[in-house]
Design a protein around this motif. Structure first.
Motif, PDB file in Angstrom:
ATOM      1  N   PHE A   1      68.144  40.230  21.415  1.00 34.23           N
ATOM      2  CA  PHE A   1      67.233  41.134  20.723  1.00 34.23           C
ATOM      3  C   PHE A   1      65.803  40.602  20.651  1.00 34.23           C
ATOM      4  O   PHE A   1      64.905  41.339  20.236  1.00 34.23           O
TER       5      PHE A   1
ATOM      6  N   ALA B   1      65.253  49.891  19.053  1.00 33.96           N
ATOM      7  CA  ALA B   1      66.008  49.197  18.009  1.00 33.96           C
ATOM      8  C   ALA B   1      65.235  49.291  16.709  1.00 33.96           C
ATOM      9  O   ALA B   1      64.005  49.398  16.703  1.00 33.96           O
TER      10      ALA B   1
ATOM     11  N   ARG C   1      65.106  47.334  12.833  1.00 33.84           N
ATOM     12  CA  ARG C   1      65.670  46.261  12.009  1.00 33.84           C
ATOM     13  C   ARG C   1      65.082  46.276  10.606  1.00 33.84           C
ATOM     14  O   ARG C   1      63.908  46.600  10.391  1.00 33.84           O
TER      15      ARG C   1
ATOM     16  N   VAL D   1      64.292  43.763   7.801  1.00 36.68           N
ATOM     17  CA  VAL D   1      64.056  42.323   7.729  1.00 36.68           C
ATOM     18  C   VAL D   1      64.368  41.821   6.324  1.00 36.68           C
ATOM     19  O   VAL D   1      63.766  42.268   5.344  1.00 36.68           O
TER      20      VAL D   1
ATOM     21  N   THR E   1      66.271  34.231  13.737  1.00 33.66           N
ATOM     22  CA  THR E   1      67.699  34.543  13.826  1.00 33.66           C
ATOM     23  C   THR E   1      68.360  33.616  14.830  1.00 33.66           C
ATOM     24  O   THR E   1      67.950  33.520  15.981  1.00 33.66           O
TER      25      THR E   1
ATOM     26  N   TRP F   1      74.266  36.296  15.730  1.00 33.81           N
ATOM     27  CA  TRP F   1      74.478  37.703  15.420  1.00 33.81           C
ATOM     28  C   TRP F   1      75.960  37.961  15.195  1.00 33.81           C
ATOM     29  O   TRP F   1      76.809  37.361  15.842  1.00 33.81           O
TER      30      TRP F   1
ATOM     31  N   THR G   1      75.352  48.396  14.573  1.00 40.07           N
ATOM     32  CA  THR G   1      74.406  47.621  13.767  1.00 40.07           C
ATOM     33  C   THR G   1      74.892  46.180  13.735  1.00 40.07           C
ATOM     34  O   THR G   1      76.087  45.922  13.611  1.00 40.07           O
TER      35      THR G   1
ATOM     36  N   CYS H   1      68.457  39.786   8.969  1.00 39.24           N
ATOM     37  CA  CYS H   1      68.150  41.195   9.186  1.00 39.24           C
ATOM     38  C   CYS H   1      69.422  41.983   9.460  1.00 39.24           C
ATOM     39  O   CYS H   1      70.478  41.411   9.755  1.00 39.24           O
TER      40      CYS H   1
ATOM     41  N   LEU I   1      70.184  45.155  12.177  1.00 40.25           N
ATOM     42  CA  LEU I   1      69.518  45.720  13.345  1.00 40.25           C
ATOM     43  C   LEU I   1      70.433  46.711  14.049  1.00 40.25           C
ATOM     44  O   LEU I   1      71.566  46.374  14.398  1.00 40.25           O
ATOM     45  N   THR I   2      69.944  47.937  14.229  1.00 35.60           N
ATOM     46  CA  THR I   2      70.666  48.919  15.033  1.00 35.60           C
ATOM     47  C   THR I   2      70.079  48.949  16.437  1.00 35.60           C
ATOM     48  O   THR I   2      68.863  49.045  16.608  1.00 35.60           O
ATOM     49  N   ASP I   3      70.957  48.869  17.419  1.00 32.88           N
ATOM     50  CA  ASP I   3      70.582  48.917  18.832  1.00 32.88           C
ATOM     51  C   ASP I   3      70.885  50.315  19.366  1.00 32.88           C
ATOM     52  O   ASP I   3      71.988  50.828  19.209  1.00 32.88           O
TER      53      ASP I   3
END
Length: 224
Positions: free
Chosen positions: A8, A95, A97, A99, A105, A108, A196, A208, A210-212
């Protein structure tokens, strides 16, 4: 084993460029998405057109301290392979995120909710929240019931996109009854199921969520 998280760092490196399968050139930028209030520290991700206000979508298992957390959007603008560049290209959301802290990071993990378990996933599978209206959302677990007026909620969700002529994917942080908030955004290229991820720093603290949206291709051979 489920699929591993992509790199990411590419998504959030302004100026990073890559080509898609058709040869079009995508270039990344990073935009400030405002702040989202999490009064309980329990985050929900969903299709808000379908589920916001029903209060049926479970929060992710990983919780954070209550507070206000900033949003960052990784945006892709495109230069078609065989056409001149557009004057004002419309970006796609690659994406998003939330935070939690500013530490780098280091690892994951897939964000799980409800009855989801990693051991139930088959090879190369992921959990993700379903989108059927081209729009996703982040909100605190306590916020859902405050958007129970479905017609008013849908009008609220549509308003920023209509005002902007759908030229920007968001996120837009919207306030509802009693100040509860929802961050709404267009979901990449549209409908689908989007995972996510929870980022953690070297000490294990959450950095965080985070959605990809699968806009970037796999890292191998992606760079322009």
């Amino acid at each position: 084993m489920p699929l591993a998280a992509p790199d990411f760092a590419r998504h959030f490196t302004p100026g990073h460029a890559f080509r898609d399968e058709e040869g079009d050139l995508g270039t990344l930028s990073v935009a400030d998405g405002g702040e989202l209030w999490l009064p309980t520290g329990r985050l929900v991700a969903c299709d808000p057109m379908a589920y916001l206000g029903l209060d049926t979508t479970p929060a992710f298992h990983v919780e954070v301290a209550p507070g206000h957390y900033r949003l960052e959007a990784a945006l892709v603008t495109w230069a078609p392979a065989d056409e001149p560049p557009q004057g004002s290209p419309r970006p796609d959301l690659a994406a998003l995120r939330l935070v939690v802290n500013e530490a780098p990071t280091a690892s994951w993990e897939l964000a799980l909710s409800g009855e989801q378990r990693l051991e139930d996933l088959g090879p190369d599978e992921l959990y993700g929240y379903g989108v059927d209206a081209g729009v996703g959302a982040f909100h605190d677990a306590s916020a859902g019931r405050h958007f129970a007026d479905r017609e008013a909620t849908r009008e609220l969700l549509r308003a920023p996109f209509l005002a902007d002529g759908y030229r920007h994917p968001g996120p837009y942080v919207l306030s509802g009854p009693e100040g509860h908030q929802v961050a709404v955004f267009q979901s990449g290229w549209g409908d689908g199921a989007y995972p996510t991820w929870v980022g953690r720093d070297a000490t294990g603290r959450v950095t965080c969520f985070l959605t990809d949206f699968f806009v970037l291709p796999p890292q191998e051979g992606a760079s322009a």
